[in-house]
Write a protein that holds these residues in place. Sequence first.
Motif, short mmCIF file in Angstrom:
data_model
loop_
_atom_site.label_atom_id
_atom_site.label_comp_id
_atom_site.label_asym_id
_atom_site.label_seq_id
_atom_site.Cartn_x
_atom_site.Cartn_y
_atom_site.Cartn_z
N ALA A 18 -13.58 60.84 30.27
CA ALA A 18 -13.85 59.66 29.45
C ALA A 18 -13.57 58.21 30.05
CB ALA A 18 -13.64 59.72 27.86
N THR A 19 -14.12 57.11 30.23
CA THR A 19 -13.84 55.86 30.50
C THR A 19 -14.10 55.00 29.31
OG1 THR A 19 -14.34 56.16 32.93
CG2 THR A 19 -14.11 54.02 32.05
N VAL A 20 -13.09 54.29 28.78
CA VAL A 20 -13.27 53.70 27.76
C VAL A 20 -12.87 52.24 28.16
CG1 VAL A 20 -12.17 53.08 25.26
CG2 VAL A 20 -12.38 55.36 26.09
N GLU A 21 -13.69 51.24 28.12
CA GLU A 21 -13.63 49.83 28.25
C GLU A 21 -13.53 49.11 27.02
OE1 GLU A 21 -15.70 46.26 30.97
OE2 GLU A 21 -16.45 48.36 31.33
N THR A 22 -12.27 48.44 26.77
CA THR A 22 -11.91 47.91 25.58
C THR A 22 -12.48 46.49 25.62
OG1 THR A 22 -9.69 47.57 26.21
CG2 THR A 22 -10.19 49.36 25.07
N GLU A 27 -16.89 50.20 24.96
CA GLU A 27 -17.86 51.16 25.72
C GLU A 27 -17.33 52.17 26.17
OE1 GLU A 27 -20.47 49.28 28.48
OE2 GLU A 27 -20.48 47.26 27.44
N VAL A 28 -17.81 53.37 25.79
CA VAL A 28 -17.38 54.72 26.13
C VAL A 28 -18.34 55.53 26.97
CG1 VAL A 28 -16.50 56.97 25.22
CG2 VAL A 28 -15.94 54.77 23.86
N GLU A 29 -17.88 56.08 28.21
CA GLU A 29 -18.80 56.77 28.91
C GLU A 29 -18.17 58.10 29.26
OE1 GLU A 29 -20.66 55.51 32.89
OE2 GLU A 29 -18.53 56.12 33.54
N ILE A 30 -19.15 59.12 29.11
CA ILE A 30 -18.24 60.40 29.12
C ILE A 30 -19.07 61.19 30.50
CG2 ILE A 30 -18.41 62.63 27.86
CD1 ILE A 30 -16.96 60.39 26.41
N LEU A 31 -18.50 61.59 31.23
CA LEU A 31 -18.84 62.59 32.39
C LEU A 31 -18.48 64.04 32.16
CD1 LEU A 31 -17.99 59.38 33.36
CD2 LEU A 31 -18.55 60.76 35.83
N VAL A 32 -19.24 64.89 32.42
CA VAL A 32 -19.14 66.34 32.55
C VAL A 32 -19.61 66.76 33.88
CG1 VAL A 32 -19.74 68.51 31.49
CG2 VAL A 32 -19.58 66.58 30.21
N GLY A 38 -23.07 61.20 28.47
CA GLY A 38 -23.06 60.50 27.41
C GLY A 38 -22.41 59.27 27.24
N HIS A 39 -22.79 58.25 26.36
CA HIS A 39 -22.52 56.88 26.37
C HIS A 39 -22.59 56.45 24.91
CE1 HIS A 39 -22.86 52.60 26.75
NE2 HIS A 39 -21.99 52.85 27.82
N GLY A 40 -21.68 55.63 24.51
CA GLY A 40 -21.43 55.25 23.14
C GLY A 40 -20.77 53.77 23.21
N THR A 41 -21.10 52.88 21.94
CA THR A 41 -20.49 51.75 22.03
C THR A 41 -20.08 51.52 20.54
OG1 THR A 41 -22.71 50.62 21.40
CG2 THR A 41 -21.76 50.66 23.61
N THR A 42 -19.13 50.66 20.26
CA THR A 42 -18.41 50.57 18.94
C THR A 42 -18.09 48.79 18.94
OG1 THR A 42 -17.25 50.94 17.05
CG2 THR A 42 -16.18 51.31 19.39
N HIS A 43 -17.37 48.42 17.93
CA HIS A 43 -16.92 47.18 17.89
C HIS A 43 -15.40 47.22 17.56
CE1 HIS A 43 -20.51 44.78 18.82
NE2 HIS A 43 -21.05 45.69 17.99
N ALA A 44 -14.71 46.37 18.13
CA ALA A 44 -12.96 46.43 17.94
C ALA A 44 -12.42 47.64 17.58
CB ALA A 44 -12.95 45.69 16.47
N ASP A 45 -11.85 47.81 16.92
CA ASP A 45 -11.04 49.18 16.85
C ASP A 45 -11.83 50.28 16.02
OD1 ASP A 45 -8.90 47.94 18.26
OD2 ASP A 45 -7.85 47.45 16.44
N ARG A 46 -12.87 50.17 15.94
CA ARG A 46 -13.76 51.34 15.11
C ARG A 46 -13.96 52.32 16.09
NH1 ARG A 46 -18.23 47.37 12.82
NH2 ARG A 46 -17.23 46.56 10.89
N PRO A 47 -13.65 53.62 15.59
CA PRO A 47 -13.81 55.03 16.21
C PRO A 47 -15.28 55.02 16.60
CG PRO A 47 -12.58 55.55 14.60
CD PRO A 47 -13.09 53.95 14.12
N VAL A 48 -15.51 55.86 17.65
CA VAL A 48 -16.74 56.32 18.39
C VAL A 48 -16.89 57.69 18.41
CG1 VAL A 48 -16.71 55.31 20.40
CG2 VAL A 48 -19.21 55.74 19.40
N THR A 49 -17.94 58.47 18.32
CA THR A 49 -18.12 59.82 18.55
C THR A 49 -19.17 60.06 19.49
OG1 THR A 49 -17.05 60.83 16.72
CG2 THR A 49 -18.21 62.29 18.02
N VAL A 50 -18.95 60.66 20.67
CA VAL A 50 -20.26 61.05 21.68
C VAL A 50 -20.43 62.18 21.87
CG1 VAL A 50 -20.96 60.15 23.99
CG2 VAL A 50 -19.46 58.64 22.95
#
Length: 92
Positions: A18-22, A27-32, A38-50
């Motif tokens: 996982a790469t997390v760009e704060t 922005e969260v990028e998942i590699l398998v 997978g890819h996900g986004t959120t704002h500030a300190d909110r959790p995100v599930t991909v």
Amino acid sequence: MRRRHHFHIDHAGHSVSATVETGRRVEVEILVDGKETGHGTTHADRPVTVQVELPTDPPTPVSVRTTPGPGVPRCVLAAPDAEPHVMSPRPY
């Protein structure tokens, strides 16, 4: 200011990274096994599930829950019939 954080775990014979760009927008990028799945986004300190799948037969659905802060981000891999696993931070 944007900053990148990297996390990794081996699960069921597969590599999950996982790469997390704060920053203002996270922005969260998942590699398998080295492929973006997978890819996900959120704002500030909110959790995100991909949600992603491991390439098993049949495919195994897993999820990576990222908590961007406060402080250093944290990633946890959740798979069916298994305890959640904290992903190890990587310095690169």
